[in-house]
Design an enzyme around this catalytic site. Sequence first.
Site, PDB file in Angstrom:
ATOM      1  N   CYS A 167       0.877  -1.173   0.000  1.00 30.83           N
ATOM      2  CA  CYS A 167       0.000   0.000   0.000  1.00 30.83           C
ATOM      3  C   CYS A 167       0.909   1.217   0.000  1.00 30.83           C
ATOM      4  O   CYS A 167       1.730   1.383   0.913  1.00 30.83           O
ATOM      5  CB  CYS A 167      -0.853  -0.035   1.272  1.00 30.83           C
ATOM      6  SG  CYS A 167      -1.847   1.444   1.519  1.00 30.83           S
ATOM      7  N   CYS A 197      -0.610   3.610  -6.502  1.00 28.10           N
ATOM      8  CA  CYS A 197      -1.595   3.089  -5.550  1.00 28.10           C
ATOM      9  C   CYS A 197      -1.850   1.672  -6.038  1.00 28.10           C
ATOM     10  O   CYS A 197      -2.165   1.469  -7.228  1.00 28.10           O
ATOM     11  CB  CYS A 197      -2.883   3.900  -5.578  1.00 28.10           C
ATOM     12  SG  CYS A 197      -4.250   3.092  -4.698  1.00 28.10           S
TER      13      CYS A 197
HETATM   14  N1  DGL Z   1      -3.879   0.533  -2.188  1.00 26.73           N
HETATM   15  C1  DGL Z   1      -3.450   1.599  -1.363  1.00 26.73           C
HETATM   16  C2  DGL Z   1      -2.315   2.408  -1.937  1.00 26.73           C
HETATM   17  O1  DGL Z   1      -1.477   1.813  -2.599  1.00 26.73           O
HETATM   18  C3  DGL Z   1      -4.483   2.348  -0.569  1.00 26.73           C
HETATM   19  C4  DGL Z   1      -5.611   2.980  -1.272  1.00 26.73           C
HETATM   20  C5  DGL Z   1      -6.576   3.543  -0.253  1.00 26.73           C
HETATM   21  O2  DGL Z   1      -6.886   2.832   0.689  1.00 26.73           O
HETATM   22  O3  DGL Z   1      -6.955   4.719  -0.398  1.00 26.73           O
HETATM   23  O4  DGL Z   1      -2.195   3.587  -1.719  1.00 26.73           O
END
Ligand code: DGL
Length: 287
Positions: free
Chosen positions: A70, A210
């Site tokens: 993440c 993301c």
């Molecule tokens: N998948 C995550 C990232 O890479 C988080 C997205 C989220 O929860 O807003 O930032």
Amino acid sequence: MAIGVFDSGVGGLTVHRELVSRFAERDFIYLGDQANAPYGGRGGEEIVELTREGCETLFRAGASVVVLACNTASAIALRRLQQTWIPGLREELSRPVNVLGIIVPTIEAATGLPWSYEAERDGRLEGEKKEAIDITGIFCTAATAMSRVYEIEIDKRRTDLAVFTEPCPGLAGLIELGAPEEELRVVVRDHVDSLRRRIGRHPDKAILGCTHYEIVANLFAETLPEGVQVISQPTAVADSLERYFERHPEYDLGNTGRRTFLTTGQPGPQSDLIAQFWGAPLTFDAA
Ligand code: DGL
């Protein structure tokens, strides 16, 4: 013991899938903090605390290394957890544990330059700063954009690269909910277009900063012009982890090929969008 993979929700599956194909015999525990997803619009302290709780669940379930799959958690929480939490946890659990992020590996892949380059760079480039010619576009959450982590880390390695960040609030949430492709296509198009208008042209390289966006990488690919190189974050992370495990044989990563998928939210089958990405229906159990 196992490799833990953490995300606010389903986005980290993009990194998990690559890690599993790279380290097939290892044991994996995936945790999506779906009760609290998305993270991208939350405040810093909240993101740190939620990330710590998620990692704690994974360590207590048997992970020895947790990969923050993440960008938002890596940008906001990684350093704090490594510096202020992990040392005490190692003592408490009496075994080697660590938490690793995904942004530096991505930047190393995008710039072609490892971390060590930063130390040597200053002397060499002093007084010969080049005109910016290459533009890298970063699509990410609002929290990642506000942290400026991509600008800061890229600038440490390459002062000849210009970086433009395009926050896409709402996109991770739509992907998490398994929104229809047509709706996702419109949102992706809007952001690609907004970035193009701000730069005055399309970027030369793009980073889907993301992990949720990788699930709709096909929509980014069809919207960006053909020549734009899209950096694969899952590949970059797997490459870097391979080198990390070679340097750190002290971590017990298991060797029975076990796969566990946990959620803090509603247990059960994930959306059709995820089944399509995964190639089969995927069910999460209660954490
Ligand atoms: N998948 C995550 C990232 O890479 C988080 C997205 C989220 O929860 O807003 O930032």
